[in-house]
Design a protein around this motif. Structure first.
Motif, PDB file in Angstrom:
ATOM      1  N   GLU A  92      -4.642  -6.916  -3.825  1.00  0.00           N
ATOM      2  CA  GLU A  92      -5.641  -7.714  -3.840  1.00  0.00           C
ATOM      3  C   GLU A  92      -5.638  -8.798  -3.043  1.00  0.00           C
ATOM      4  OE1 GLU A  92      -9.455  -8.925  -7.036  1.00  0.00           O
ATOM      5  OE2 GLU A  92      -7.938  -7.448  -7.351  1.00  0.00           O
ATOM      6  N   GLU A 106      -2.176  -2.662  -7.689  1.00  0.00           N
ATOM      7  CA  GLU A 106      -3.356  -3.495  -6.981  1.00  0.00           C
ATOM      8  C   GLU A 106      -3.478  -4.568  -7.042  1.00  0.00           C
ATOM      9  OE1 GLU A 106      -4.894   0.438  -8.895  1.00  0.00           O
ATOM     10  OE2 GLU A 106      -5.077  -0.888 -10.107  1.00  0.00           O
ATOM     11  N   GLU A 107      -3.103  -5.695  -8.345  1.00  0.00           N
ATOM     12  CA  GLU A 107      -2.841  -7.370  -7.799  1.00  0.00           C
ATOM     13  C   GLU A 107      -2.495  -7.448  -6.343  1.00  0.00           C
ATOM     14  OE1 GLU A 107      -1.615  -8.827 -11.735  1.00  0.00           O
ATOM     15  OE2 GLU A 107      -2.567  -7.773 -13.031  1.00  0.00           O
ATOM     16  N   LEU A 150       2.445   1.335  -3.734  1.00  0.00           N
ATOM     17  CA  LEU A 150       0.692   2.249  -4.340  1.00  0.00           C
ATOM     18  C   LEU A 150       1.212   3.748  -4.520  1.00  0.00           C
ATOM     19  CD1 LEU A 150      -1.234   1.422  -5.907  1.00  0.00           C
ATOM     20  CD2 LEU A 150      -2.415   0.946  -4.227  1.00  0.00           C
ATOM     21  N   GLU A 153       1.103   6.250  -7.458  1.00  0.00           N
ATOM     22  CA  GLU A 153       0.615   7.003  -8.249  1.00  0.00           C
ATOM     23  C   GLU A 153       0.976   8.889  -7.910  1.00  0.00           C
ATOM     24  OE1 GLU A 153      -2.993   4.792  -6.185  1.00  0.00           O
ATOM     25  OE2 GLU A 153      -2.256   5.855  -5.170  1.00  0.00           O
ATOM     26  N   ARG A 206       1.357  -1.191  -0.265  1.00  0.00           N
ATOM     27  CA  ARG A 206       0.142  -0.172  -0.050  1.00  0.00           C
ATOM     28  C   ARG A 206       0.718   0.974   0.046  1.00  0.00           C
ATOM     29  NH1 ARG A 206      -5.976   0.033   1.862  1.00  0.00           N
ATOM     30  NH2 ARG A 206      -5.077   1.899   3.062  1.00  0.00           N
TER      31      ARG A 206
END
Length: 358
Positions: free
Chosen positions: A89, A85-86, A59, A63, A56
């Motif tokens: 998840e 993101e994969e 990520l 971004e 996270r």
């Protein structure tokens, strides 16, 4: 996909860190054993939590980079965002599974009982095949198998065989095997080549210690009897066989090995396991009427699996899974594929139930 309870994840991580600190402070041996057990239980979860938090954080950085204005850097960042993101998840799903309520018996060793059902000699031979399948699977898992009681079939195999399987997490895997197993094959004695259908029942019970379940002396009756042998000089002519009757429930357990002392210990071990399982089933039935619908309910009246030798296939009817690798399954090599699929299906059902209640 539903989110994660971040407050709970933070609390688990804090607890893990406090255990690490306590273990490094030279606690007394008894405390150290308890701390080590909790540490090992939390380790897989905390590793996933830290990986999840790291992903996270990565990520968020990617971004920011994507918005920085440099076209080439933004393109690289976009590719990284997709991968992260994969990963997030996948980690979210893994953590949600680790957060599912645990069956208190999952980490226990187990008592395996295999009995020939309908089909005469062929059923006894099939019971022998099933037992060897579990024996090889257990050995591949690094578990120890100890035969406790046998009643051999007239043409081979077993009318009944009971064994203790010792190791970490035995019951968690083998509990899905309880039920009726059906075989379709041409018996070696069948001259016309006609396919016969026979069955064997499997029961897997968590092995329990004295502290798990109390058996009062006044609630049991112990009878000794002459053990019967197969003939010849090895016939055991002493009164060494033991039969224990649990008076309140009517459960009867026998053991007929050579040592009366060992017979009593074996019989008490099986009796504790059966009483514990009876209590578990009663408790679970009271807690959830829908348990019968869950994978691995252990309802012995239901046919759970068919082994079709002419077609080389094994079908697990609970999850409609068919594998065309019967020789590998019956050899214990590919049984894990079926068990893993049952575990996954059960976890999915639990997650769906939690989301439905959430």
């Amino acid at each position: 996909m539903a989110g994660l309870p971040h407050d709970k994840l933070d609390a688990l991580e804090r607890r893990f860190e406090s255990i690490e600190h306590a273990m490094s402070a030279s606690p007394d041996p008894e405390s150290y054993v308890k701390l080590s057990k909790e540490y090992s239980e939390l380790s897989p979860m905390v590793a996933k939590i830290r990986a999840y938090k790291g992903a996270r954080s990565d990520l968020a950085g990617a971004e920011e980079l994507a918005k920085a204005g440099d076209a080439e850097m933004a393109e690289l960042a976009e590719a990284e965002i997709g991968e992260l993101e994969e990963r997030i998840e996948a980690l979210t799903q893994e953590i949600r599974i680790l957060l599912l309520p645990k069956d208190a018996a999952d980490e226990k060793s187990a008592i395996l009982e295999v009995r020939a059902g309908t089909g005469g000699d062929e059923a006894a031979l099939f019971a022998g095949d099933l037992f060897r399948m579990y024996q090889r699977y257990a050995e591949n898992q690094g578990w120890r198998v100890s035969v406790m009681e046998t009643s051999e079939g007239d043409a081979g195999g077993f009318k009944e065989i009971i064994a203790s399987i010792s190791g970490a997490g035995v019951f968690a895997k083998l509990k899905y095997e309880s039920g009726v197993h059906r075989v379709q094959r041409v018996p070696e004695t069948e001259a016309s080549g006609r396919i016969h259908t026979s069955a064997a029942t499997v029961a897997v019970l968590p092995e329990v210690e004295d502290i798990d379940i109390e058996i009062r002396n006044e609630d049991i009756r112990i009878d000794t009897m002459r053990a019967s042998g197969a003939g010849g000089q090895h016939v055991n002519t002493t009164d060494s066989a033991v039969r224990i009757t649990h008076i309140p429930t009517g459960i009867v357990v026998t053991s007929a090995e050579k040592s009366q002392h060992q017979n009593r210990a074996n019989a008490m071990k099986v009796l504790r396991a059966r009483l514990y399982e009876e209590q578990r089933q009663k408790r679970d039935a009271e807690r959830s009427e829908s348990r019968r619908d869950q994978v691995g309910s252990g309802d012995r009246s239901e046919r759970i699996r068919t082994y079709n030798f002419p077609q080389g296939r094994v079908t697990d009817h609970r999850i409609n899974l068919t594998l065309y690798k019967l020789p590998q399954v019956i050899a214990g090599e590919s049984l894990g594929e079926i068990i893993d699929a049952l575990v996954t299906e059960n976890q999915a059902a639990q997650l769906a139930a939690l989301e439905g209640n959430g």
